[in-house]
Design a protein around this motif. Structure first.
Motif, short mmCIF file in Angstrom:
data_model
loop_
_atom_site.label_atom_id
_atom_site.label_comp_id
_atom_site.label_asym_id
_atom_site.label_seq_id
_atom_site.Cartn_x
_atom_site.Cartn_y
_atom_site.Cartn_z
N GLY A 147 -24.48 14.40 -66.64
CA GLY A 147 -25.49 15.45 -66.52
C GLY A 147 -25.22 16.47 -65.43
N ILE A 148 -24.35 16.15 -64.51
CA ILE A 148 -24.10 17.05 -63.38
C ILE A 148 -23.42 18.35 -63.82
CG2 ILE A 148 -22.68 17.32 -61.28
CD1 ILE A 148 -25.22 15.82 -60.73
N GLU A 149 -22.43 18.24 -64.70
CA GLU A 149 -21.70 19.43 -65.13
C GLU A 149 -22.62 20.45 -65.79
OE1 GLU A 149 -17.58 20.60 -67.46
OE2 GLU A 149 -18.14 18.49 -67.23
N ASP A 150 -23.50 19.99 -66.65
CA ASP A 150 -24.45 20.91 -67.30
C ASP A 150 -25.35 21.58 -66.28
OD1 ASP A 150 -23.43 20.32 -69.80
OD2 ASP A 150 -24.99 18.85 -70.28
N ASP A 151 -25.82 20.81 -65.29
CA ASP A 151 -26.71 21.40 -64.30
C ASP A 151 -25.95 22.36 -63.37
OD1 ASP A 151 -29.42 21.66 -63.60
OD2 ASP A 151 -29.04 20.51 -61.76
N LEU A 152 -24.69 22.06 -63.07
CA LEU A 152 -23.89 22.99 -62.28
C LEU A 152 -23.74 24.32 -63.02
CD1 LEU A 152 -21.09 20.63 -60.91
CD2 LEU A 152 -22.86 21.78 -59.56
N ARG A 153 -23.53 24.24 -64.34
CA ARG A 153 -23.42 25.48 -65.15
C ARG A 153 -24.75 26.25 -65.13
NH1 ARG A 153 -19.93 22.47 -68.12
NH2 ARG A 153 -17.92 23.43 -68.50
N ARG A 154 -25.85 25.51 -65.25
CA ARG A 154 -27.18 26.15 -65.21
C ARG A 154 -27.40 26.84 -63.87
NH1 ARG A 154 -32.33 25.20 -63.72
NH2 ARG A 154 -31.82 23.24 -62.70
N LEU A 213 -20.07 27.12 -56.85
CA LEU A 213 -20.38 26.45 -58.11
C LEU A 213 -19.21 26.53 -59.09
CD1 LEU A 213 -24.06 27.60 -58.34
CD2 LEU A 213 -23.33 25.21 -58.45
N THR A 214 -18.50 27.65 -59.11
CA THR A 214 -17.31 27.76 -59.94
C THR A 214 -16.29 26.71 -59.52
OG1 THR A 214 -17.71 30.11 -60.32
CG2 THR A 214 -15.46 29.33 -60.68
N HIS A 215 -16.07 26.58 -58.23
CA HIS A 215 -15.14 25.58 -57.71
C HIS A 215 -15.64 24.16 -58.02
CE1 HIS A 215 -12.18 23.72 -55.11
NE2 HIS A 215 -13.16 23.05 -54.53
N ARG A 265 -23.78 14.18 -54.12
CA ARG A 265 -23.44 13.03 -53.26
C ARG A 265 -23.79 11.73 -53.98
NH1 ARG A 265 -22.45 12.39 -47.53
NH2 ARG A 265 -22.04 10.18 -47.34
N ALA A 266 -24.95 11.70 -54.63
CA ALA A 266 -25.36 10.51 -55.38
C ALA A 266 -24.44 10.27 -56.58
CB ALA A 266 -26.80 10.66 -55.86
N ALA A 267 -23.95 11.35 -57.20
CA ALA A 267 -23.05 11.20 -58.33
C ALA A 267 -21.76 10.49 -57.93
CB ALA A 267 -22.73 12.57 -58.93
N ALA A 268 -21.41 10.58 -56.67
CA ALA A 268 -20.21 9.89 -56.20
C ALA A 268 -20.34 8.38 -56.33
CB ALA A 268 -19.92 10.28 -54.75
N VAL A 269 -21.58 7.89 -56.34
CA VAL A 269 -21.78 6.44 -56.43
C VAL A 269 -22.35 5.97 -57.76
CG1 VAL A 269 -21.88 6.03 -53.94
CG2 VAL A 269 -23.98 6.58 -55.18
N VAL A 270 -23.01 6.86 -58.52
CA VAL A 270 -23.61 6.42 -59.78
C VAL A 270 -22.99 7.09 -61.00
CG1 VAL A 270 -25.82 5.80 -58.73
CG2 VAL A 270 -25.51 8.09 -59.73
N GLY A 271 -22.12 8.06 -60.81
CA GLY A 271 -21.48 8.75 -61.92
C GLY A 271 -22.00 10.16 -62.10
N THR A 272 -21.24 10.95 -62.82
CA THR A 272 -21.50 12.39 -62.90
C THR A 272 -22.23 12.83 -64.17
OG1 THR A 272 -19.33 12.77 -63.88
CG2 THR A 272 -19.50 12.94 -61.47
N LEU A 280 -29.46 19.80 -55.13
CA LEU A 280 -28.22 19.77 -55.89
C LEU A 280 -27.11 19.11 -55.07
CD1 LEU A 280 -26.57 20.50 -58.41
CD2 LEU A 280 -26.12 22.72 -57.33
N LEU A 281 -27.03 19.43 -53.80
CA LEU A 281 -26.01 18.83 -52.94
C LEU A 281 -26.23 17.33 -52.81
CD1 LEU A 281 -25.74 21.57 -50.17
CD2 LEU A 281 -24.31 21.27 -52.21
N LEU A 282 -27.47 16.93 -52.68
CA LEU A 282 -27.79 15.50 -52.60
C LEU A 282 -27.44 14.80 -53.92
CD1 LEU A 282 -28.89 13.11 -51.04
CD2 LEU A 282 -31.20 13.82 -51.73
N ARG A 283 -27.72 15.47 -55.05
CA ARG A 283 -27.41 14.88 -56.35
C ARG A 283 -25.90 14.72 -56.54
NH1 ARG A 283 -29.37 18.60 -60.10
NH2 ARG A 283 -28.78 17.17 -61.76
#
Length: 181
Positions: free
Chosen positions: A110-117, A167-169, A101-108, A96-99
């Motif tokens: 799907g990330i929000e849904d997975d953070l909630r999960r 995760l809340t933050h 970091r990757a989102a910083a360069v390719v966009g976010t 998750l932490l690596l993803r």
């Protein structure tokens, strides 16, 4: 190297069959050191071959009967040696932490849904640990073994508390990010 030591610990707490060990791993040790049924049976064979454990004599020999194991003095000595040895903390590896970091360069996306999960999973695990604490560690239960077991459980509670707060933050931060251009 820790699976054999987890098994030795469990067998010193209570001589058990492989199936009983698997169930105990699912209910307690598995919260911080997981192992499959096959891994446990394979390790039991190795530990027996090394003279660390032995199968308890059966009252009625029968084909396919469950073997229960107990720790021999050499196994207790090995566990004591391992417990006393210094060991460095392991490096944190979390996809998750690596993803993120990757989102910083390719966009976010799907990330929000997975953070909630992830938050939901950690909240459920925290609730389970807190229930175990209420059930198994009432005030006044302070024998040395209980105190050490409670420390392990507290580590799980503190880790889950960290993850739920983090995760809340993270969700708050992601929600404030500008959308894709």
């Amino acid at each position: 190297m820790s699976l054999p030591h987890a098994i030795l610990t469990a067998l010193l707490e209570k001589p058990s069959s492989g199936l009983e060990l698997t169930r105990r791993f699912d209910r307690s040790i598995g919260y911080f050191w997981s192992a499959t049924h096959q891994q446990i049976y394979r390790e039991l064979g190795k530990l027996e071959g090394e003279g660390f454990i032995r199968a308890l004599p059966s009252e009625q020999p029968a084909r396919g009967q469950r073997k229960s194991y107990e720790v021999l003095p050499a196994g207790r000595a090995e566990l004591a040696r391992w417990t006393a040895a210094a060991q460095d903390p392991r490096a944190q590896r979390d996809p998750l932490l690596l993803r993120l970091r990757a989102a910083a360069v390719v966009g976010t996306e799907g990330i929000e849904d997975d953070l909630r999960r992830h938050l939901d999973l950690h909240l459920r695990q925290l609730a389970e640990y807190e229930e175990i604490e209420k059930r198994d560690f009432p005030p006044g239960r302070d024998a040395a073994q209980d105190r050490l077991r409670h420390l392990v459980l507290r580590a799980g509670i503190e880790l889950e508390t960290f993850w739920t707060q983090w995760l809340t933050h993270a969700l708050e931060e992601v929600a404030e990010l500008p959308g894709p251009e």
